[in-house]
Design a protein around this motif. Structure first.
Motif, PDB file in Angstrom:
ATOM      1  N   GLU A   1       1.068  -1.267   0.139  1.00 18.64           N
ATOM      2  CA  GLU A   1       0.018   0.082   0.094  1.00 18.64           C
ATOM      3  C   GLU A   1       1.021   1.198   0.150  1.00 18.64           C
ATOM      4  N   GLY A   2       0.448   2.323  -0.916  1.00 20.72           N
ATOM      5  CA  GLY A   2       1.224   3.646  -0.851  1.00 20.72           C
ATOM      6  C   GLY A   2       0.953   4.383   0.344  1.00 20.72           C
ATOM      7  N   LEU A   3       1.861   5.225   0.746  1.00 17.04           N
ATOM      8  CA  LEU A   3       2.063   6.156   1.941  1.00 17.04           C
ATOM      9  C   LEU A   3       1.326   7.447   1.749  1.00 17.04           C
ATOM     10  N   ARG A   4       0.574   7.880   2.736  1.00 19.98           N
ATOM     11  CA  ARG A   4      -0.088   9.247   2.339  1.00 19.98           C
ATOM     12  C   ARG A   4       0.075  10.397   3.284  1.00 19.98           C
ATOM     13  N   PHE A   5       0.985  11.282   2.776  1.00 17.72           N
ATOM     14  CA  PHE A   5       1.126  12.260   3.624  1.00 17.72           C
ATOM     15  C   PHE A   5       0.165  13.676   3.612  1.00 17.72           C
ATOM     16  N   ASP A   6       0.177  14.345   4.919  1.00 18.78           N
ATOM     17  CA  ASP A   6      -0.871  15.311   4.921  1.00 18.78           C
ATOM     18  C   ASP A   6      -0.506  16.048   6.064  1.00 18.78           C
ATOM     19  N   THR A   7      -0.235  17.371   5.380  1.00 18.54           N
ATOM     20  CA  THR A   7       0.145  18.684   6.364  1.00 18.54           C
ATOM     21  C   THR A   7      -0.808  19.315   7.177  1.00 18.54           C
ATOM     22  N   THR A   8      -1.804  19.038   6.880  1.00 17.54           N
ATOM     23  CA  THR A   8      -3.013  19.463   7.802  1.00 17.54           C
ATOM     24  C   THR A   8      -3.269  18.487   8.838  1.00 17.54           C
ATOM     25  N   ASP A   9      -2.744  17.266   9.053  1.00 19.53           N
ATOM     26  CA  ASP A   9      -3.049  16.428  10.475  1.00 19.53           C
ATOM     27  C   ASP A   9      -2.060  16.841  11.186  1.00 19.53           C
ATOM     28  N   THR A  10      -2.412  17.423  12.384  1.00 20.85           N
ATOM     29  CA  THR A  10      -1.764  17.945  13.438  1.00 20.85           C
ATOM     30  C   THR A  10      -1.367  16.910  14.621  1.00 20.85           C
ATOM     31  N   SER A  11      -2.240  15.896  14.512  1.00 24.69           N
ATOM     32  CA  SER A  11      -2.237  14.573  15.622  1.00 24.69           C
ATOM     33  C   SER A  11      -0.956  13.896  15.646  1.00 24.69           C
ATOM     34  N   LEU A  12       0.090  13.987  14.577  1.00 33.06           N
ATOM     35  CA  LEU A  12       1.305  13.477  14.576  1.00 33.06           C
ATOM     36  C   LEU A  12       1.130  11.943  14.760  1.00 33.06           C
ATOM     37  N   GLN A  13       0.274  11.290  13.831  1.00 31.61           N
ATOM     38  CA  GLN A  13       0.029  10.064  13.764  1.00 31.61           C
ATOM     39  C   GLN A  13       1.234   9.462  12.904  1.00 31.61           C
ATOM     40  N   TYR A  14       1.898   8.450  13.087  1.00 29.55           N
ATOM     41  CA  TYR A  14       2.984   8.022  12.438  1.00 29.55           C
ATOM     42  C   TYR A  14       2.357   7.003  11.093  1.00 29.55           C
ATOM     43  N   LEU A  15       3.090   7.061  10.059  1.00 27.40           N
ATOM     44  CA  LEU A  15       2.616   6.495   9.029  1.00 27.40           C
ATOM     45  C   LEU A  15       2.619   4.910   9.227  1.00 27.40           C
ATOM     46  N   THR A  16       1.990   4.227   8.591  1.00 30.62           N
ATOM     47  CA  THR A  16       1.811   2.907   8.502  1.00 30.62           C
ATOM     48  C   THR A  16       1.763   2.276   7.177  1.00 30.62           C
ATOM     49  N   ALA A  17       2.052   1.112   6.900  1.00 33.46           N
ATOM     50  CA  ALA A  17       2.051   0.691   5.426  1.00 33.46           C
ATOM     51  C   ALA A  17       1.393  -0.772   5.768  1.00 33.46           C
ATOM     52  N   ALA A  18       0.649  -0.983   4.454  1.00 34.71           N
ATOM     53  CA  ALA A  18       0.013  -2.353   4.400  1.00 34.71           C
ATOM     54  C   ALA A  18       0.482  -3.162   3.349  1.00 34.71           C
ATOM     55  N   ALA A  19       0.763  -4.489   3.793  1.00 40.69           N
ATOM     56  CA  ALA A  19       1.269  -5.260   2.448  1.00 40.69           C
ATOM     57  C   ALA A  19       0.627  -6.611   2.480  1.00 40.69           C
ATOM     58  N   SER A  20       0.460  -7.289   1.200  1.00 40.71           N
ATOM     59  CA  SER A  20      -0.351  -8.695   1.212  1.00 40.71           C
ATOM     60  C   SER A  20       0.709  -9.512   0.819  1.00 40.71           C
ATOM     61  N   PHE A  21       0.772 -11.014   0.957  1.00 36.86           N
ATOM     62  CA  PHE A  21       1.476 -11.858   0.655  1.00 36.86           C
ATOM     63  C   PHE A  21       0.889 -13.174   0.304  1.00 36.86           C
ATOM     64  N   GLN A  22       1.491 -13.989  -0.743  1.00 41.00           N
ATOM     65  CA  GLN A  22       0.831 -15.086  -1.061  1.00 41.00           C
ATOM     66  C   GLN A  22       2.025 -16.165  -0.553  1.00 41.00           C
ATOM     67  N   TYR A  23       1.557 -17.500  -0.425  1.00 39.29           N
ATOM     68  CA  TYR A  23       2.678 -18.507   0.092  1.00 39.29           C
ATOM     69  C   TYR A  23       1.890 -19.811  -0.425  1.00 39.29           C
ATOM     70  N   ASN A  24       2.835 -20.885  -0.158  1.00 41.91           N
ATOM     71  CA  ASN A  24       2.264 -22.056  -0.644  1.00 41.91           C
ATOM     72  C   ASN A  24       1.455 -22.934   0.540  1.00 41.91           C
ATOM     73  N   ILE A  25       1.972 -22.629   1.698  1.00 38.83           N
ATOM     74  CA  ILE A  25       1.421 -23.466   2.844  1.00 38.83           C
ATOM     75  C   ILE A  25       1.666 -22.728   4.322  1.00 38.83           C
ATOM     76  N   TYR A  26       0.732 -22.954   5.169  1.00 43.10           N
ATOM     77  CA  TYR A  26       1.166 -22.543   6.681  1.00 43.10           C
ATOM     78  C   TYR A  26       0.657 -23.726   7.429  1.00 43.10           C
ATOM     79  N   GLU A  27       1.527 -23.793   8.672  1.00 42.65           N
ATOM     80  CA  GLU A  27       1.392 -24.792   9.346  1.00 42.65           C
ATOM     81  C   GLU A  27       1.213 -23.986  10.900  1.00 42.65           C
ATOM     82  N   ILE A  28       0.380 -24.819  11.828  1.00 42.31           N
ATOM     83  CA  ILE A  28       0.292 -24.050  13.169  1.00 42.31           C
ATOM     84  C   ILE A  28       0.958 -25.244  14.011  1.00 42.31           C
TER      85      ILE A  28
END
Length: 208
Positions: A178-205
């Motif tokens: 996911e892209g990052l969005r900068f905003d000069t009007t936001d004065t609450s100082l919330q740090y930027l987060t990014a989202a990513a998605s992955f595929q894989y072959n299998i997972y085990e618990i």
């Protein structure tokens, strides 16, 4: 009569016979010994290829899985039969982006290089940078596709903050960032987060 439960239950159908009676005594004996509930914030996520993402990972999911099915046609009611293929959902994470965007850039480079966003030389260069995983191979053309993937682990801790379970993902690779969005009007100082998605072959618990 009067709402009194039968002390035992025996279930019989056309295919099988259950000879073990179920009653109040042996039913309560199957109650789990640990009655603590799973907490959503007790986890650590790590990837072999991008280790620094784990320190800022905010959310991660245990993906869904779905078993296919087929139908057996009969003169009466058609029967549902379990299939032989399991489909896994995507692994999705969000993470805090560091000031130098190092974790973001590593994911960006990973996707760009294996997807040959500019030219095929990027892919060859990426493979060559990771050919140390296959010391017996001399050229990039002979390398398997494995260098483009990585294993990952989500470690879940118990109520005492002790490692309890591992969700082990095999042959994982990124599919979106996911892209990052900068905003000069936001004065609450919330740090930027990014989202990513992955595929894989299998997972085990795995219980630790």
């Amino acid at each position: 009569e009067g709402g009194v439960l039968s002390p035992s239950i025996t279930h019989i159908n056309s295919n099988m016979v259950f000879t073990n009676n179920t009653n109040i005594t042996n039913w309560t004996g199957d109650t789990p010994s640990n009655l603590n509930h799973l907490q959503p914030n007790n986890f650590v996520f790590t990837m072999n290829r991008i280790r620094n993402v784990s320190f800022a990972c905010q959310t991660a999911n245990i993906p869904s899985l779905q078993l296919g099915q087929s139908r057996q046609f009969t003169r009466l009611k058609d029967l549902n039969i379990p299939g032989d293929k399991v489909e896994f959902g995507s692994l999705d994470i969000t993470f805090l982006v560091d000031e130098n965007m190092e974790n973001f850039r590593k994911l960006y480079d990973w996707i760009k290089d294996i997807g040959t966003a500019q030219n095929s030389a990027d892919y060859d260069a990426y493979i060559n940078r990771h050919k140390d995983r296959f010391p017996g191979t001399n050229t990039a053309k002979n390398l398997p596709i494995a260098p483009t993937m990585s294993d990952a682990i989500m470690t879940i801790t118990d109520s005492n903050n002790v490692s309890n379970l591992e969700i082990r993902f095999k042959d994982l690779f990124p599919t979106s960032l996911e892209g990052l969005r900068f905003d000069t009007t936001d004065t609450s100082l919330q740090y930027l987060t990014a989202a990513a998605s992955f595929q894989y072959n299998i997972y085990e618990i795995v219980k630790l």
